[in-house]
Design a protein around this motif. Structure first.
Motif, PDB file in Angstrom:
ATOM      1  N   ILE A 172      83.995 -12.937 -64.543  1.00  0.00           N
ATOM      2  CA  ILE A 172      83.687 -11.599 -65.171  1.00  0.00           C
ATOM      3  C   ILE A 172      83.020 -12.163 -66.615  1.00  0.00           C
ATOM      4  O   ILE A 172      82.081 -11.325 -66.764  1.00  0.00           O
ATOM      5  CB  ILE A 172      85.077 -10.824 -65.496  1.00  0.00           C
ATOM      6  CG1 ILE A 172      85.377 -10.086 -64.064  1.00  0.00           C
ATOM      7  CG2 ILE A 172      84.841  -9.731 -66.542  1.00  0.00           C
ATOM      8  CD1 ILE A 172      86.875  -9.663 -64.179  1.00  0.00           C
ATOM      9  N   PHE A 173      83.510 -12.999 -67.245  1.00  0.00           N
ATOM     10  CA  PHE A 173      83.204 -13.342 -68.563  1.00  0.00           C
ATOM     11  C   PHE A 173      81.527 -13.997 -68.286  1.00  0.00           C
ATOM     12  O   PHE A 173      80.799 -13.419 -69.137  1.00  0.00           O
ATOM     13  CB  PHE A 173      83.753 -14.264 -69.466  1.00  0.00           C
ATOM     14  CG  PHE A 173      85.241 -13.507 -70.049  1.00  0.00           C
ATOM     15  CD1 PHE A 173      84.878 -12.818 -71.213  1.00  0.00           C
ATOM     16  CD2 PHE A 173      86.399 -13.517 -69.397  1.00  0.00           C
ATOM     17  CE1 PHE A 173      85.896 -11.987 -71.747  1.00  0.00           C
ATOM     18  CE2 PHE A 173      87.201 -12.643 -70.473  1.00  0.00           C
ATOM     19  CZ  PHE A 173      87.156 -12.128 -71.360  1.00  0.00           C
ATOM     20  N   ASP A 174      81.566 -14.599 -67.464  1.00  0.00           N
ATOM     21  CA  ASP A 174      80.206 -15.452 -67.287  1.00  0.00           C
ATOM     22  C   ASP A 174      79.251 -14.317 -66.957  1.00  0.00           C
ATOM     23  O   ASP A 174      77.945 -14.294 -67.653  1.00  0.00           O
ATOM     24  CB  ASP A 174      80.161 -16.384 -66.135  1.00  0.00           C
ATOM     25  CG  ASP A 174      80.830 -17.548 -66.259  1.00  0.00           C
ATOM     26  OD1 ASP A 174      81.168 -17.855 -67.613  1.00  0.00           O
ATOM     27  OD2 ASP A 174      81.185 -18.492 -65.414  1.00  0.00           O
ATOM     28  N   ILE A 175      79.336 -13.298 -66.037  1.00  0.00           N
ATOM     29  CA  ILE A 175      78.420 -12.180 -65.914  1.00  0.00           C
ATOM     30  C   ILE A 175      77.936 -11.363 -67.066  1.00  0.00           C
ATOM     31  O   ILE A 175      76.973 -11.169 -67.531  1.00  0.00           O
ATOM     32  CB  ILE A 175      79.004 -11.343 -64.633  1.00  0.00           C
ATOM     33  CG1 ILE A 175      79.072 -12.161 -63.447  1.00  0.00           C
ATOM     34  CG2 ILE A 175      77.817 -10.234 -64.482  1.00  0.00           C
ATOM     35  CD1 ILE A 175      79.613 -11.487 -62.262  1.00  0.00           C
ATOM     36  N   LEU A 176      79.136 -10.950 -67.768  1.00  0.00           N
ATOM     37  CA  LEU A 176      78.859  -9.918 -68.835  1.00  0.00           C
ATOM     38  C   LEU A 176      78.205 -10.820 -70.012  1.00  0.00           C
ATOM     39  O   LEU A 176      77.431 -10.186 -70.607  1.00  0.00           O
ATOM     40  CB  LEU A 176      80.286  -9.665 -69.639  1.00  0.00           C
ATOM     41  CG  LEU A 176      81.041  -8.526 -68.584  1.00  0.00           C
ATOM     42  CD1 LEU A 176      82.629  -8.493 -68.988  1.00  0.00           C
ATOM     43  CD2 LEU A 176      80.295  -7.250 -68.431  1.00  0.00           C
ATOM     44  N   GLU A 177      78.513 -12.251 -70.349  1.00  0.00           N
ATOM     45  CA  GLU A 177      77.739 -12.682 -71.345  1.00  0.00           C
ATOM     46  C   GLU A 177      76.383 -13.066 -70.956  1.00  0.00           C
ATOM     47  O   GLU A 177      75.466 -12.787 -71.663  1.00  0.00           O
ATOM     48  CB  GLU A 177      78.498 -14.138 -71.581  1.00  0.00           C
ATOM     49  CG  GLU A 177      79.777 -13.883 -72.808  1.00  0.00           C
ATOM     50  CD  GLU A 177      80.702 -15.131 -72.705  1.00  0.00           C
ATOM     51  OE1 GLU A 177      80.382 -16.035 -72.118  1.00  0.00           O
ATOM     52  OE2 GLU A 177      82.032 -14.699 -72.749  1.00  0.00           O
ATOM     53  N   ALA A 178      76.074 -13.315 -69.504  1.00  0.00           N
ATOM     54  CA  ALA A 178      74.980 -13.611 -68.853  1.00  0.00           C
ATOM     55  C   ALA A 178      73.964 -12.070 -69.209  1.00  0.00           C
ATOM     56  O   ALA A 178      72.850 -12.219 -69.427  1.00  0.00           O
ATOM     57  CB  ALA A 178      74.979 -13.815 -67.671  1.00  0.00           C
ATOM     58  N   GLN A 179      74.542 -11.060 -69.236  1.00  0.00           N
ATOM     59  CA  GLN A 179      73.985  -9.715 -69.372  1.00  0.00           C
ATOM     60  C   GLN A 179      73.863  -9.212 -70.767  1.00  0.00           C
ATOM     61  O   GLN A 179      73.327  -8.058 -70.924  1.00  0.00           O
ATOM     62  CB  GLN A 179      74.871  -8.692 -68.564  1.00  0.00           C
ATOM     63  CG  GLN A 179      74.678  -8.823 -66.842  1.00  0.00           C
ATOM     64  CD  GLN A 179      75.736  -7.686 -66.035  1.00  0.00           C
ATOM     65  OE1 GLN A 179      76.401  -7.075 -66.864  1.00  0.00           O
ATOM     66  NE2 GLN A 179      75.420  -7.550 -64.997  1.00  0.00           N
TER      67      GLN A 179
END
Ligand SMILES: Nc1ncnc2c1ncn2[C@@H]1O[C@H](COP(=O)(O)OP(=O)(O)OP(=O)(O)O)[C@@H](O)[C@H]1O
Length: 645
Positions: A172-179
């Motif tokens: 979740i954090f990886d995706i949100l940070e990537a976005q």
């Protein structure tokens, strides 16, 4: 291993055949839903099957040392699990198919990437998703959900045995940070034990005096309340706002440490409580009109208590109620699953707190995945089969997932402001001591009364719901009756119209009948005339036939005459032919004779001529001599003839 497909299964629900059939139906939808982020069209109407994953743990060290026989075989490619049973010296294999199967050597990473990662993506798309682990104690529910002992990551990486929860959090954090998304996240962690809810994130020191809890004074039981919209909420549940994966891991550690465990004969670490860890994410989004909207997704991660039965787990005496209550939740869960699978009208969600809490995940708008865990050991076969049956049935539950409605940022801010105001007032009242203060006994009494009231309200709620249901049923019945009577009215009207039409038709028919009758009479007359004519025609025909017979006899006589004549002609023809050839021959002969005679004649004539010449010349000589002496004499007749000819 010998496979006996034809052997009747001891359980009617999970014969090899039915197992496979059910899978295919489940596959079509459930598989699709879990396999990708996109929600197939028509899901809303038809629903999506709950995805069921089966995981079999490896034998433990002790089991391996003790040469424990293995009775489970997993075929990950075919997504099948086979359990081998020996009944009355006969080996019986029972095969169950699931949406995914992970065998004893499967890795945490593989399970997450293949089955859970797509669900996390859906949470970030704004869905509510629930993943729960179901299985016998010691089969790896906690291992699968939380992971092994080494939660701490080296160099920021997750340890290889990290389970579904830490991996989901990290993703979740990886995706949100990537976005580069703007988001806020809060988590809750609760435990359900003996039908009592405990907040695993609540501070250890109670802020308010609470009812004494004999088992554990550090935890306060909290109530499950109806939200008035058909859902429930846990009153006063601590919501921890988090900003990093690390914070969540700490919270998890803290909560897990609090989880109540009880000793049983089977497993010293046996967890006899259910836990629900929820992550709610608010993500800011800009609409085409640059309006700020908030997308909300929620992920519930549920670790259920061991599913073994009470007698087997050895729970006794003081633990009896505990075991009973845990079973109450699990039994109700089973009943809810059955009711949903069998589409029975009443689904007993309200019979346990677990099913009340998971209501939306079972037949609701949430996307749900069940991870059923089993042991490969022969000693757990009974429970393993029951888990397989249970999980297999759950595959047929259909949910109707819906994306949560996005909220306008301004509305969210407004809600937050009113929440802040409320909290401020609470803080102010506590600081200024201008709130309501009452003696502890009275507070306890009031709390007890409140609890009784809450229970009563809940009971009334149940009654109300039952009555509402009854009312709905009655209304449905009334509507059905109305519909039926309307239909009957329409039918009556139609029948009357039909009757009128039939009357007209009858009248027409009667007229046509009398017309037909007179026509028949006319036709009868015509027929009798025709019959007479026919009779006379027949007589004529007889006469004609006799004449014809005579004529035929004449003709045949004629023909025989002609035949005879032909024969005669043929005879004549051959006679003529013969005559002609005879004639020809005779003519030829005649011709030859004539020519011969002509030639003879000619020769003869020539001789005669020669004779005549010589005669004439002799005579001439005589004459000449005579002339000289006398007058010339007349020529004889034969001489004149030949001279003229
Ligand atoms: N897939 C697996 N691979 C390796 N070890 C496993 C696996 N599954 C479970 N184990 C080990 O088996 C033991 C029991 O697992 P776990 O505590 O997760 O079971 P459980 O089902 O959660 O039990 P309980 O109902 O008591 O909570 C643990 O030591 C765990 O490390």
């Amino acid at each position: 291993m010998e496979k006996r497909g034809g052997t009747p299964s001891p359980s009617p629900r999970s014969t090899e055949k039915s197992g496979k059939d059910l899978t295919r139906s489940g596959d079509a939808n459930g598989g699709a839903s879990a396999g990708g982020n996109a929600t197939p069209k028509g899901d809303k109407e038809k629903g999506v099957n709950v995805q069921v994953i089966l995981r079999c743990r490896p034998l433990s060290e002790d089991e391996t040392k003790g040469n424990t026989p293995v009775v489970i075989s997993c075929n990950e490619r075919r997504r099948e699990v086979a359990a081998t049973q020996v009944i009355a010296n006969k080996q019986i294999d029972r095969t169950f198919a699931f949406d995914k199967v992970f065998g004893p050597s499967s890795k945490q990473k593989d399970l997450f990437e293949q089955s859970i990662s797509p669900i996390v993506h859906e949470v970030l798309e704004g869905y509510n998703c629930t993943i729960f682990a179901y299985g016998q104690t010691g089969t790896g529910k906690t291992y699968t959900m939380e992971g092994g002992g080494t939660r701490k990551a080296k160099s920021g990486e997750l340890p290889t045995d990290a389970g579904v929860i830490p991996r989901s959090v990290r993703q979740i954090f990886d995706i949100l940070e990537a976005q580069c998304a703007e988001y806020s996240m809060k988590v809750t962690f609760l435990e359900l034990y003996n039908e009592e809810i405990t907040d695993l994130l609540a501070p250890d020191e109670p802020r308010f005096p609470v009812l004494p809890v004999p088992e554990d004074k550090n935890k306060k039981p909290i109530a499950l309340m109806e939200d008035g919209k058909g859902g429930v909420f846990v009153r006063g549940l601590e919501e921890e706002v988090v900003y990093s994966a690390g914070e969540i891991y700490k919270i998890l550690d803290k909560g897990s440490a609090k989880r109540r465990t009880a000793e049983t004969l089977l497993n010293k670490q046996s967890s006899r409580s259910h836990s629900i860890f929820s992550i709610t994410i608010h993500i800011k989004e800009l609409t085409h009109e640059s309006e700020e909207m908030i997308k909300i997704g929620k992920l519930n991660l549920v670790d259920l208590a061991g599913s073994e039965n009470i007698s087997r787990s050895g729970a006794r005496d003081g633990r009896a109620r505990e075991a009973g209550e845990i079973n109450k939740s699990l039994l109700t869960l089973g009943r809810v699953i059955n009711a949903l699978v069998e589409h029975s009208g009443h689904v007993p969600y309200r019979d346990s707190k677990l099913t009340r809490l998971l209501r939306d995940s079972l037949g609701g708008k949430t996307k749900t995945c069940i991870i059923a865990t089993i042991s490969p050991s022969v000693y757990c076969l009974e429970e393993t089969l029951s888990t397989l049956d249970y999980a297999h049935r759950a595959k047929n539950i259909r949910n109707k997932p819906e994306v949560n409605q996005k909220m306008m940022k301004s509305a969210v801010i407004k809600d937050l402001y009113s929440e802040i105001d409320r909290l401020k007032q609470e803080v102010f009242a506590a600081r200024e001591k201008n709130g309501i203060y009452i003696p502890r006994e009275r507070y306890l009494q009031e709390e007890a009364e409140k609890k009784a009231m809450t229970e009563k309200i809940e009971k009334l709620g149940v009654d109300l719901e039952a009555r509402d249901k009854q009312l709905v049923e009655l209304k449905e019945l009334y509507d059905a009756q109305m519909l039926l009577s309307a239909e009957l009215g329409e039918k009556l009207e139609k029948t009357q119209k039909d009757l009128e039409d039939t009357r007209h038709a009858l009248h027409d028919l009667e007229e046509k009948y009398s017309e037909a009758k007179s026509t028949i009479k006319e036709k009868e007359f015509v027929i009798s005339n025709l019959q007479n004519s026919e009779k006379s025609l027949v007589d004529c025909a007889y006469n004609l036939r006799a004449e014809l017979e005579n004529a035929a006899a004449d003709v045949s006589g004629l023909f025989s005459k002609i035949e005879r004549k032909d024969k005669i002609e043929d005879g004549n023809r051959s006679l003529v032919q013969r005559f002609r050839s005879q004639l020809t021959q005779e003519l030829d002969a005649l011709h030859k004779t004539v020519s011969t005679s002509v030639m003879q004649q000619e020769d003869h004539l020539k001789e005669m001529e020669d004779d005549m010449q010589s005669f004439v010349s002799s005579k001439d000589e005589g004459c000449t001599r005579a002339k000289g002496e006398h007058t010339k004499p007349e020529s004889p007749a034969w001489f004149r003839y030949y001279s003229a000819g």
